[in-house]
Motif scaffolding. Structure first.
Motif, PDB file in Angstrom:
ATOM      1  N   LEU A  99      38.441 -15.787 -34.682  1.00  0.00           N
ATOM      2  CA  LEU A  99      39.247 -14.579 -34.585  1.00  0.00           C
ATOM      3  C   LEU A  99      38.880 -13.735 -33.366  1.00  0.00           C
ATOM      4  CD1 LEU A  99      41.514 -13.126 -36.090  1.00  0.00           C
ATOM      5  CD2 LEU A  99      39.767 -11.928 -37.405  1.00  0.00           C
ATOM      6  N   ASP A 100      37.601 -13.508 -33.171  1.00  0.00           N
ATOM      7  CA  ASP A 100      37.166 -12.657 -32.059  1.00  0.00           C
ATOM      8  C   ASP A 100      37.367 -13.303 -30.692  1.00  0.00           C
ATOM      9  OD1 ASP A 100      36.513 -10.504 -33.608  1.00  0.00           O
ATOM     10  OD2 ASP A 100      34.364 -10.977 -33.715  1.00  0.00           O
ATOM     11  N   GLU A 101      37.706 -14.581 -30.659  1.00  0.00           N
ATOM     12  CA  GLU A 101      37.967 -15.265 -29.392  1.00  0.00           C
ATOM     13  C   GLU A 101      39.442 -15.233 -29.006  1.00  0.00           C
ATOM     14  OE1 GLU A 101      36.459 -19.189 -30.034  1.00  0.00           O
ATOM     15  OE2 GLU A 101      34.375 -18.575 -29.776  1.00  0.00           O
ATOM     16  N   LEU A 102      40.309 -14.796 -29.910  1.00  0.00           N
ATOM     17  CA  LEU A 102      41.751 -14.790 -29.660  1.00  0.00           C
ATOM     18  C   LEU A 102      42.154 -13.528 -28.901  1.00  0.00           C
ATOM     19  CD1 LEU A 102      43.058 -15.958 -33.145  1.00  0.00           C
ATOM     20  CD2 LEU A 102      42.954 -17.308 -31.046  1.00  0.00           C
ATOM     21  N   LEU A 103      42.720 -13.706 -27.714  1.00  0.00           N
ATOM     22  CA  LEU A 103      43.216 -12.564 -26.943  1.00  0.00           C
ATOM     23  C   LEU A 103      44.269 -11.812 -27.750  1.00  0.00           C
ATOM     24  CD1 LEU A 103      43.440 -10.849 -24.381  1.00  0.00           C
ATOM     25  CD2 LEU A 103      45.073 -12.541 -23.512  1.00  0.00           C
ATOM     26  N   CYS A 104      45.139 -12.546 -28.439  1.00  0.00           N
ATOM     27  CA  CYS A 104      46.193 -11.895 -29.214  1.00  0.00           C
ATOM     28  C   CYS A 104      45.606 -10.950 -30.261  1.00  0.00           C
ATOM     29  CB  CYS A 104      47.120 -12.926 -29.859  1.00  0.00           C
ATOM     30  SG  CYS A 104      46.288 -14.052 -31.002  1.00  0.00           S
ATOM     31  N   PHE A 105      44.478 -11.337 -30.872  1.00  0.00           N
ATOM     32  CA  PHE A 105      43.862 -10.467 -31.865  1.00  0.00           C
ATOM     33  C   PHE A 105      43.262  -9.231 -31.212  1.00  0.00           C
ATOM     34  CE2 PHE A 105      40.229  -9.002 -34.373  1.00  0.00           C
ATOM     35  CZ  PHE A 105      40.919  -8.582 -35.500  1.00  0.00           C
ATOM     36  N   SER A 106      42.629  -9.402 -30.054  1.00  0.00           N
ATOM     37  CA  SER A 106      42.066  -8.244 -29.347  1.00  0.00           C
ATOM     38  C   SER A 106      43.160  -7.253 -28.975  1.00  0.00           C
ATOM     39  CB  SER A 106      41.325  -8.698 -28.088  1.00  0.00           C
ATOM     40  OG  SER A 106      40.229  -9.510 -28.426  1.00  0.00           O
ATOM     41  N   LEU A 107      44.308  -7.775 -28.504  1.00  0.00           N
ATOM     42  CA  LEU A 107      45.441  -6.913 -28.163  1.00  0.00           C
ATOM     43  C   LEU A 107      45.980  -6.208 -29.404  1.00  0.00           C
ATOM     44  CD1 LEU A 107      47.324  -9.270 -25.699  1.00  0.00           C
ATOM     45  CD2 LEU A 107      46.185  -7.122 -25.113  1.00  0.00           C
ATOM     46  N   TYR A 108      46.116  -6.948 -30.490  1.00  0.00           N
ATOM     47  CA  TYR A 108      46.625  -6.404 -31.746  1.00  0.00           C
ATOM     48  C   TYR A 108      45.699  -5.301 -32.267  1.00  0.00           C
ATOM     49  CZ  TYR A 108      47.903  -6.352 -36.723  1.00  0.00           C
ATOM     50  OH  TYR A 108      48.271  -5.979 -37.981  1.00  0.00           O
ATOM     51  N   ALA A 109      44.397  -5.574 -32.299  1.00  0.00           N
ATOM     52  CA  ALA A 109      43.435  -4.593 -32.806  1.00  0.00           C
ATOM     53  C   ALA A 109      43.423  -3.345 -31.931  1.00  0.00           C
ATOM     54  CB  ALA A 109      42.046  -5.220 -32.894  1.00  0.00           C
ATOM     55  N   ALA A 110      43.456  -3.529 -30.614  1.00  0.00           N
ATOM     56  CA  ALA A 110      43.466  -2.380 -29.705  1.00  0.00           C
ATOM     57  C   ALA A 110      44.748  -1.567 -29.876  1.00  0.00           C
ATOM     58  CB  ALA A 110      43.322  -2.852 -28.260  1.00  0.00           C
ATOM     59  N   SER A 111      45.871  -2.248 -29.999  1.00  0.00           N
ATOM     60  CA  SER A 111      47.147  -1.560 -30.178  1.00  0.00           C
ATOM     61  C   SER A 111      47.145  -0.726 -31.463  1.00  0.00           C
ATOM     62  CB  SER A 111      48.290  -2.571 -30.198  1.00  0.00           C
ATOM     63  OG  SER A 111      49.510  -1.930 -30.457  1.00  0.00           O
ATOM     64  N   ARG A 112      46.664  -1.321 -32.541  1.00  0.00           N
ATOM     65  CA  ARG A 112      46.609  -0.584 -33.816  1.00  0.00           C
ATOM     66  C   ARG A 112      45.667   0.614 -33.723  1.00  0.00           C
ATOM     67  NH1 ARG A 112      48.413  -1.857 -38.535  1.00  0.00           N
ATOM     68  NH2 ARG A 112      46.480  -1.325 -39.607  1.00  0.00           N
ATOM     69  N   ALA A 113      44.539   0.428 -33.050  1.00  0.00           N
ATOM     70  CA  ALA A 113      43.585   1.530 -32.914  1.00  0.00           C
ATOM     71  C   ALA A 113      44.185   2.679 -32.108  1.00  0.00           C
ATOM     72  CB  ALA A 113      42.291   1.030 -32.259  1.00  0.00           C
ATOM     73  N   VAL A 114      44.831   2.342 -31.003  1.00  0.00           N
ATOM     74  CA  VAL A 114      45.401   3.387 -30.144  1.00  0.00           C
ATOM     75  C   VAL A 114      46.564   4.080 -30.844  1.00  0.00           C
ATOM     76  CG1 VAL A 114      46.597   3.836 -27.961  1.00  0.00           C
ATOM     77  CG2 VAL A 114      44.575   2.352 -27.999  1.00  0.00           C
ATOM     78  N   THR A 115      47.499   3.323 -31.401  1.00  0.00           N
ATOM     79  CA  THR A 115      48.628   3.973 -32.080  1.00  0.00           C
ATOM     80  C   THR A 115      48.144   4.768 -33.288  1.00  0.00           C
ATOM     81  OG1 THR A 115      49.173   1.947 -33.300  1.00  0.00           O
ATOM     82  CG2 THR A 115      50.404   2.369 -31.272  1.00  0.00           C
ATOM     83  N   GLY A 116      47.079   4.300 -33.932  1.00  0.00           N
ATOM     84  CA  GLY A 116      46.499   5.065 -35.045  1.00  0.00           C
ATOM     85  C   GLY A 116      45.933   6.399 -34.591  1.00  0.00           C
ATOM     86  N   ALA A 117      45.430   6.451 -33.369  1.00  0.00           N
ATOM     87  CA  ALA A 117      44.898   7.709 -32.828  1.00  0.00           C
ATOM     88  C   ALA A 117      46.006   8.733 -32.600  1.00  0.00           C
ATOM     89  CB  ALA A 117      44.140   7.441 -31.527  1.00  0.00           C
ATOM     90  N   TYR A 118      47.230   8.258 -32.427  1.00  0.00           N
ATOM     91  CA  TYR A 118      48.367   9.169 -32.237  1.00  0.00           C
ATOM     92  C   TYR A 118      48.781   9.850 -33.546  1.00  0.00           C
ATOM     93  CZ  TYR A 118      49.523   7.813 -27.445  1.00  0.00           C
ATOM     94  OH  TYR A 118      49.509   7.627 -26.093  1.00  0.00           O
ATOM     95  N   ARG A 119      48.581   9.171 -34.661  1.00  0.00           N
ATOM     96  CA  ARG A 119      49.099   9.656 -35.945  1.00  0.00           C
ATOM     97  C   ARG A 119      48.723  11.105 -36.247  1.00  0.00           C
ATOM     98  NH1 ARG A 119      47.613   5.589 -38.764  1.00  0.00           N
ATOM     99  NH2 ARG A 119      49.442   4.411 -38.178  1.00  0.00           N
TER     100      ARG A 119
END
Length: 165
Positions: A23-43
């Motif tokens: 999981l931690d080697e997948l670029l798609c997962f890193s992008l997904y996790a970062a996107s969720r973290a950033v959009t969550g900061a907007y809430r």
């Protein structure tokens, strides 16, 4: 007993010889996790204003471009009509934007901020600095990440367009 009947080890493709990605080697997962973290900061910044993150993006785009056609808004947000249309309707219901058909071509629908939407757009100017603080990267690091993400997006679009997708 043959190798094919063994119990697969974690990360193994059921004996196919190539390990499954972690999981931690997948670029798609890193992008997904970062996107969720950033959009969550907007809430917590947007909820008191009665906005969702996608609605915020519509306000930012209209504040930047002024009146836009729905087609141009869809392109700017890189979303589809089925996603943008409900956003527009909700913002119109909340009297933050208005839709109107062009007089020279009634098939074209334009959207623009109302005075209330313009006032809210001015108010949301405080959001990017707060998000910048949450991200915790230097301005040049943010610029580097944005450049890489734009290139990644363009590459994927080119690849999928070339593959018929």
């Amino acid at each position: 007993m043959s190798d094919d009947s063994r119990t697969p080890e974690p990360g193994d493709h059921a004996g196919q010889g190539e390990p499954a990605p972690l999981l931690d080697e997948l670029l798609c997962f890193s992008l997904y996790a970062a996107s969720r973290a950033v959009t969550g900061a907007y809430r917590p910044l947007l909820e008191p204003l009665g906005l969702t993150y996608p609605q915020y993006l519509v306000l930012v785009a209209l504040g930047e471009h002024g009146t836009m056609t729905v087609k141009d808004l869809v392109a700017a947000l890189q979303l589809d009509y089925g996603t943008v249309t409900p956003l527009i309707k909700r913002l119109e219901t909340n009297q933050l934007l208005e839709r109107r058909r062009r007089t020279d071509d009634e098939r074209v629908v334009e959207v623009a901020l109302t005075p209330e939407g313009t006032a809210l757009h001015r108010h949301i100017a405080s959001v990017p600095p707060a998000i910048g603080d949450a991200i915790g990267l230097a301005p040049e690091e943010i610029a580097t990440v944005q450049g890489l993400l734009r290139r990644l997006t363009a590459n994927v679009h080119r690849h999928t367009a070339g593959a018929g997708g």
